[in-house]
Motif scaffolding. Structure first.
Motif, PDB file in Angstrom:
ATOM      1  N   ALA A 156       2.469   5.484   8.339  1.00 31.91           N
ATOM      2  CA  ALA A 156       3.506   4.757   7.596  1.00 31.91           C
ATOM      3  C   ALA A 156       3.218   3.263   7.531  1.00 31.91           C
ATOM      4  O   ALA A 156       3.758   2.554   6.676  1.00 31.91           O
ATOM      5  N   SER A 157       2.362   2.771   8.423  1.00 28.21           N
ATOM      6  CA  SER A 157       2.048   1.335   8.433  1.00 28.21           C
ATOM      7  C   SER A 157       1.023   0.957   7.369  1.00 28.21           C
ATOM      8  O   SER A 157       0.753  -0.234   7.165  1.00 28.21           O
ATOM      9  N   LEU A 158       0.447   1.930   6.686  1.00 29.55           N
ATOM     10  CA  LEU A 158      -0.627   1.668   5.729  1.00 29.55           C
ATOM     11  C   LEU A 158      -0.089   1.258   4.371  1.00 29.55           C
ATOM     12  O   LEU A 158       1.005   1.656   3.969  1.00 29.55           O
ATOM     13  N   THR A 159      -0.892   0.474   3.657  1.00 24.24           N
ATOM     14  CA  THR A 159      -0.580   0.189   2.258  1.00 24.24           C
ATOM     15  C   THR A 159      -0.876   1.435   1.430  1.00 24.24           C
ATOM     16  O   THR A 159      -1.490   2.393   1.912  1.00 24.24           O
ATOM     17  N   GLY A 160      -0.462   1.403   0.174  1.00 22.78           N
ATOM     18  CA  GLY A 160      -0.700   2.557  -0.692  1.00 22.78           C
ATOM     19  C   GLY A 160      -2.180   2.886  -0.828  1.00 22.78           C
ATOM     20  O   GLY A 160      -2.582   4.049  -0.741  1.00 22.78           O
ATOM     21  N   ARG A 161      -3.007   1.863  -1.027  1.00 24.40           N
ATOM     22  CA  ARG A 161      -4.449   2.094  -1.180  1.00 24.40           C
ATOM     23  C   ARG A 161      -5.071   2.570   0.124  1.00 24.40           C
ATOM     24  O   ARG A 161      -5.918   3.466   0.127  1.00 24.40           O
ATOM     25  N   GLU A 162      -4.651   1.978   1.250  1.00 20.04           N
ATOM     26  CA  GLU A 162      -5.164   2.419   2.552  1.00 20.04           C
ATOM     27  C   GLU A 162      -4.795   3.869   2.808  1.00 20.04           C
ATOM     28  O   GLU A 162      -5.590   4.630   3.366  1.00 20.04           O
ATOM     29  N   HIS A 163      -3.606   4.256   2.378  1.00 16.59           N
ATOM     30  CA  HIS A 163      -3.167   5.651   2.540  1.00 16.59           C
ATOM     31  C   HIS A 163      -4.064   6.583   1.739  1.00 16.59           C
ATOM     32  O   HIS A 163      -4.458   7.653   2.219  1.00 16.59           O
ATOM     33  N   GLU A 164      -4.409   6.179   0.523  1.00 21.49           N
ATOM     34  CA  GLU A 164      -5.295   6.990  -0.317  1.00 21.49           C
ATOM     35  C   GLU A 164      -6.667   7.144   0.339  1.00 21.49           C
ATOM     36  O   GLU A 164      -7.252   8.237   0.336  1.00 21.49           O
ATOM     37  N   GLU A 177     -18.317   8.854  -2.212  1.00 19.01           N
ATOM     38  CA  GLU A 177     -17.419   9.789  -2.906  1.00 19.01           C
ATOM     39  C   GLU A 177     -16.024   9.204  -3.057  1.00 19.01           C
ATOM     40  O   GLU A 177     -15.377   9.375  -4.096  1.00 19.01           O
ATOM     41  N   ILE A 178     -15.546   8.511  -2.015  1.00 20.16           N
ATOM     42  CA  ILE A 178     -14.239   7.866  -2.104  1.00 20.16           C
ATOM     43  C   ILE A 178     -14.252   6.783  -3.179  1.00 20.16           C
ATOM     44  O   ILE A 178     -13.306   6.643  -3.963  1.00 20.16           O
ATOM     45  N   ALA A 179     -15.335   6.019  -3.217  1.00 26.50           N
ATOM     46  CA  ALA A 179     -15.452   4.955  -4.216  1.00 26.50           C
ATOM     47  C   ALA A 179     -15.366   5.521  -5.625  1.00 26.50           C
ATOM     48  O   ALA A 179     -14.659   4.980  -6.488  1.00 26.50           O
ATOM     49  N   ARG A 180     -16.074   6.617  -5.876  1.00 26.50           N
ATOM     50  CA  ARG A 180     -16.033   7.236  -7.213  1.00 26.50           C
ATOM     51  C   ARG A 180     -14.643   7.764  -7.533  1.00 26.50           C
ATOM     52  O   ARG A 180     -14.136   7.577  -8.642  1.00 26.50           O
ATOM     53  N   CYS A 183     -12.176   4.775  -7.922  1.00 27.39           N
ATOM     54  CA  CYS A 183     -12.665   3.703  -8.800  1.00 27.39           C
ATOM     55  C   CYS A 183     -12.754   2.372  -8.049  1.00 27.39           C
ATOM     56  O   CYS A 183     -12.255   1.334  -8.500  1.00 27.39           O
ATOM     57  N   LEU A 184     -13.373   2.414  -6.886  1.00 24.05           N
ATOM     58  CA  LEU A 184     -13.578   1.236  -6.065  1.00 24.05           C
ATOM     59  C   LEU A 184     -15.069   1.054  -5.812  1.00 24.05           C
ATOM     60  O   LEU A 184     -15.850   1.976  -6.021  1.00 24.05           O
ATOM     61  N   SER A 185     -15.446  -0.114  -5.337  1.00 21.35           N
ATOM     62  CA  SER A 185     -16.823  -0.311  -4.911  1.00 21.35           C
ATOM     63  C   SER A 185     -16.983   0.215  -3.493  1.00 21.35           C
ATOM     64  O   SER A 185     -16.001   0.307  -2.737  1.00 21.35           O
ATOM     65  N   VAL A 186     -18.211   0.570  -3.125  1.00 18.56           N
ATOM     66  CA  VAL A 186     -18.450   1.058  -1.768  1.00 18.56           C
ATOM     67  C   VAL A 186     -18.096  -0.003  -0.719  1.00 18.56           C
ATOM     68  O   VAL A 186     -17.474   0.324   0.295  1.00 18.56           O
ATOM     69  N   PRO A 187     -18.454  -1.290  -0.917  1.00 22.18           N
ATOM     70  CA  PRO A 187     -18.048  -2.301   0.066  1.00 22.18           C
ATOM     71  C   PRO A 187     -16.529  -2.386   0.236  1.00 22.18           C
ATOM     72  O   PRO A 187     -16.032  -2.613   1.352  1.00 22.18           O
ATOM     73  N   THR A 188     -15.786  -2.204  -0.859  1.00 19.66           N
ATOM     74  CA  THR A 188     -14.320  -2.225  -0.765  1.00 19.66           C
ATOM     75  C   THR A 188     -13.818  -1.055   0.059  1.00 19.66           C
ATOM     76  O   THR A 188     -12.910  -1.193   0.888  1.00 19.66           O
ATOM     77  N   VAL A 189     -14.417   0.110  -0.151  1.00 16.97           N
ATOM     78  CA  VAL A 189     -14.033   1.284   0.643  1.00 16.97           C
ATOM     79  C   VAL A 189     -14.314   1.034   2.121  1.00 16.97           C
ATOM     80  O   VAL A 189     -13.476   1.331   2.993  1.00 16.97           O
ATOM     81  N   LYS A 190     -15.487   0.476   2.414  1.00 12.18           N
ATOM     82  CA  LYS A 190     -15.826   0.192   3.804  1.00 12.18           C
ATOM     83  C   LYS A 190     -14.830  -0.781   4.424  1.00 12.18           C
ATOM     84  O   LYS A 190     -14.456  -0.644   5.594  1.00 12.18           O
ATOM     85  N   ALA A 191     -14.381  -1.752   3.639  1.00 10.47           N
ATOM     86  CA  ALA A 191     -13.394  -2.714   4.142  1.00 10.47           C
ATOM     87  C   ALA A 191     -12.071  -2.020   4.444  1.00 10.47           C
ATOM     88  O   ALA A 191     -11.420  -2.300   5.470  1.00 10.47           O
ATOM     89  N   HIS A 192     -11.656  -1.100   3.562  1.00 17.44           N
ATOM     90  CA  HIS A 192     -10.426  -0.348   3.809  1.00 17.44           C
ATOM     91  C   HIS A 192     -10.554   0.504   5.073  1.00 17.44           C
ATOM     92  O   HIS A 192      -9.618   0.575   5.882  1.00 17.44           O
ATOM     93  N   VAL A 193     -11.704   1.149   5.243  1.00 15.25           N
ATOM     94  CA  VAL A 193     -11.907   1.994   6.423  1.00 15.25           C
ATOM     95  C   VAL A 193     -11.852   1.148   7.695  1.00 15.25           C
ATOM     96  O   VAL A 193     -11.262   1.554   8.698  1.00 15.25           O
TER      97      VAL A 193
END
Length: 218
Positions: A156-164, A177-180, A183-193
């Motif tokens: 519940a503490s996550l933002t909408g994108r972090e939840h996705e 695969e998450i990036a595709r 529709c995010l870049s791989v570096p952005t996905v890594k930052a979210h993780v």
């Protein structure tokens, strides 16, 4: 060489030799050392600084589970793939909780084992399908009634994108695969993780997946 630096840990010298020959012949993988038990593994990691450790789970003096936990407590620990003979090994959850990034059977085909080493080196977890089934079955059989509620509160503490991103990790998707899919870049996905690690108080992607499964979302 610029490839993945790999340490092979197993108490059976024949298994070590086979893994070294199989994986060390790849142009992007360098087997930098071998160890026969967990204590030797700790020393080798300190001296050789591998990127990935292939860790047998049942060894004398110090088990792979104990060694994985000890390595994970160090600053900048290597990625660990735990190897076992049995997919119903009772240490599956313990190894993942200790910080293992992957859990594979020793009879995993060479091509898949090599893929796992490369994936884990890039920060993606790798579980054999049978181990994944065992893991989920054990989580569902856990009598702790508050497991789902606790996981839901953490998510519940996550933002909408972090939840996705968390849901995608729970489904076993890689960063690419998450990036595709989102529709995010791989570096952005890594930052979210990375933010998920902090917000969910976990130390690897497998533990994110466990939290998502606990919450009943996958």
């Amino acid at each position: 060489m610029g490839g993945v630096r790999l340490l092979v840990v197993d108490d059976d010298p024949l298994v070590r030799s086979a893994l070294t020959l199989m994986l060390g012949g790849q142009p992007d993988v360098e087997v930098v050392g071998e160890a026969g038990d967990g204590l030797q593994a700790l020393t080798q990691v300190r001296e050789l600084r591998p990127d990935v450790v292939l860790m047998d789970i049942r060894m004398p003096r110090m088990s792979g589970l104990e060694a994985t936990a000890a390595l994970h407590a160090r600053p900048e620990p290597p990625h660990v793939i735990v190897l076992t003979t049995f997919d119903a090994d009772e240490h599956v959850l313990g190894a993942l909780a200790a910080g293992a990034d992957g859990f594979l059977l020793k009879d995993t085909p060479p091509a898949q084992l090599l893929e796992a080493v490369r994936a884990v080196a890039e920060g993606d977890p790798m579980l054999s399908p049978s181990v994944t089934r065992t893991l989920i079955e054990r989580l569902r059989a856990d009598p702790a009634a508050d497991r789902a509620e606790q996981a839901q509160q953490r998510l519940a503490s996550l933002t909408g994108r972090e939840h996705e991103v968390a849901l995608a990790v729970g489904r076993g998707l890689t960063n690419a695969e998450i990036a595709r899919e989102l529709c995010l870049s791989v570096p952005t996905v890594k930052a979210h993780v990375s933010r998920l690690f902090d917000k969910l108080a976990v130390t690897n992607r497998v533990q994110i997946a466990i939290c998502v499964h606990d919450a009943g979302l996958v």
